[in-house]
Design an enzyme around this catalytic site. Structure first.
Site, PDB file in Angstrom:
ATOM      1  N   LYS A   1       0.936  -1.270   0.079  1.00 17.73           N
ATOM      2  CA  LYS A   1      -0.008  -0.083  -0.142  1.00 17.73           C
ATOM      3  C   LYS A   1       0.960   1.103   0.057  1.00 17.73           C
ATOM      4  O   LYS A   1       1.130   1.851   1.099  1.00 17.73           O
ATOM      5  CB  LYS A   1      -1.084  -0.146   1.201  1.00 17.73           C
ATOM      6  CG  LYS A   1      -2.236   0.700   0.871  1.00 17.73           C
ATOM      7  CD  LYS A   1      -3.065   0.456   2.009  1.00 17.73           C
ATOM      8  CE  LYS A   1      -4.258   1.319   2.054  1.00 17.73           C
ATOM      9  NZ  LYS A   1      -5.010   1.510   0.854  1.00 17.73           N
TER      10      LYS A   1
HETATM   11  N1  PMP Z   1      -7.697  -2.566  -2.996  1.00 16.02           N
HETATM   12  C1  PMP Z   1      -7.086  -1.332  -2.894  1.00 16.02           C
HETATM   13  C2  PMP Z   1      -6.344  -0.888  -4.079  1.00 16.02           C
HETATM   14  C3  PMP Z   1      -7.241  -0.486  -1.925  1.00 16.02           C
HETATM   15  O1  PMP Z   1      -6.684   0.767  -1.867  1.00 16.02           O
HETATM   16  C4  PMP Z   1      -8.002  -0.800  -0.735  1.00 16.02           C
HETATM   17  C5  PMP Z   1      -8.337   0.095   0.450  1.00 16.02           C
HETATM   18  N2  PMP Z   1      -7.119   0.858   0.970  1.00 16.02           N
HETATM   19  C6  PMP Z   1      -8.696  -1.819  -0.673  1.00 16.02           C
HETATM   20  C7  PMP Z   1      -8.661  -2.829  -1.873  1.00 16.02           C
HETATM   21  C8  PMP Z   1      -9.539  -2.675   0.496  1.00 16.02           C
HETATM   22  O2  PMP Z   1      -8.438  -2.822   1.564  1.00 16.02           O
HETATM   23  P1  PMP Z   1      -8.930  -2.507   2.953  1.00 16.02           P
HETATM   24  O3  PMP Z   1     -10.226  -3.409   3.575  1.00 16.02           O
HETATM   25  O4  PMP Z   1      -7.909  -3.051   3.920  1.00 16.02           O
HETATM   26  O5  PMP Z   1      -9.568  -1.060   3.288  1.00 16.02           O
END
Ligand code: PMP
Length: 287
Positions: A152
């Site tokens: 991320k």
């Molecule tokens: N995919 C991407 C590319 C994201 O940026 C996010 C959210 N930040 C998610 C999936 C979902 O992840 P999470 O449930 O941990 O927020």
């Protein structure tokens, strides 16, 4: 709410005074990592999981976070308290820090650890009731061997380019495929399908972020006796699914009722989506 107080490297600043250097490689090159978390009932949902993912993202880009997980957890807790937030959103950012112009990360110092506590509203409330319309875009998700979607990172241009295409097509979210043409994920959400009572979602091998909401929904489904299959999926699977929904910290669980102009199932949120939405809302308050 009064002006948010932003935590940067151990100090609190008013929002207007919360700043980092223009020489920070987070700004210059997107060199850094982040997390988005949600506060429910004054408590951060799955804080430990988000912290673990942040440190894994940092490790993958060879960035050392200058405090321990326990210290960061405590800092998030105190920043949420200072901001007196019972419902809201937390953005954790770690930049590579300021350095000379040029990519070399060794030329940077002082990584900036930032905690923002604020509100977020991603989609209009009526979409949660009636479902949203998404579109497959031409921009593929980053090839995992180029920039792994498991990280991320502060470099979200791949997702932003896809988002621009979705908006251009009159949709709020884009379905992104991977380099093999399989379903990967949306720009900020993971995707789920329901077919004949089975919950299906791309596996991590598809090149996606391991969403914390995704993992919670998988757990909830299994606990409710709904079979879950993680594996390769194509657009055909989306078009012929009985139900579809997206998951994400900001989005929570949101039904999708149309993709590329094809109504999904009956073209309205389905019963398993509704059930998992309700179970997710109960979980965030109980956890
Ligand atoms: N995919 C991407 C590319 C994201 O940026 C996010 C959210 N930040 C998610 C999936 C979902 O992840 P999470 O449930 O941990 O927020």
């Amino acid at each position: 709410m009064s002006s948010p107080k932003v935590w940067i490297n151990g100090k609190l600043f008013d929002k207007a005074d919360a700043k980092v250097s223009v020489y920070d490689h987070g700004l210059l090159y997107g060199d850094g990592v982040f997390e988005g978390l949600r506060i429910y009932g004054g408590k951060v949902f799955r804080l430990r999981e988000h912290i673990d993912r942040l440190y894994e993202s940092a490790r993958a880009i060879k960035l050392e976070i200058p405090l321990s997980k326990e210290e960061l957890i405590a800092a998030v807790g105190s920043t949420v308290q200072v901001n007196a937030k019972s419902q809201g959103y937390v953005r954790l950012v770690v930049t590579r820090g300021a350095g000379s112009l040029g990519l070399d990360p060794r030329k940077t110092s002082d990584p900036q650890v930032i905690i923002i506590v604020d509100d977020i509203s991603l989609y209009p409330p009526e979409l949660y009731e009636h479902g949203m319309d998404i579109v497959t875009v031409a921009t593929i998700r980053n090839h995992p061997d180029a920039l792994s979607p498991r990280i991320k990172s502060l470099n979200y241009l791949n997702n932003i380019l896809a988002k621009i295409e979705a908006i251009q097509a009159g949709c709020l979210e884009a379905l992104m495929l991977n380099h093999k043409g399989e379903i990967a994920e949306c720009t900020g959400d993971n995707i789920f399908l329901v077919k004949r009572g089975v919950l299906k979602t791309p596996s991590l091998e598809a090149g996606i972020l391991e969403g914390i909401t995704r993992n919670s929904v998988i757990e909830l489904a299994r606990a409710a006796g709904i079979p879950v299959v993680e594996g390769p999926l194509t657009r055909h699977d989306v078009y012929t699914a009985d139900e579809c929904f997206l998951t994400g910290t900001a989005a929570e669980v949101i039904p999708v009722v149309k993709c590329d102009g094809r109504p999904i199932g009956l073209g309205k949120p389905g019963p398993i989506t509704r059930q998992l939405r309700e179970r997710f809302h109960a979980l965030v308050l109980a956890d």
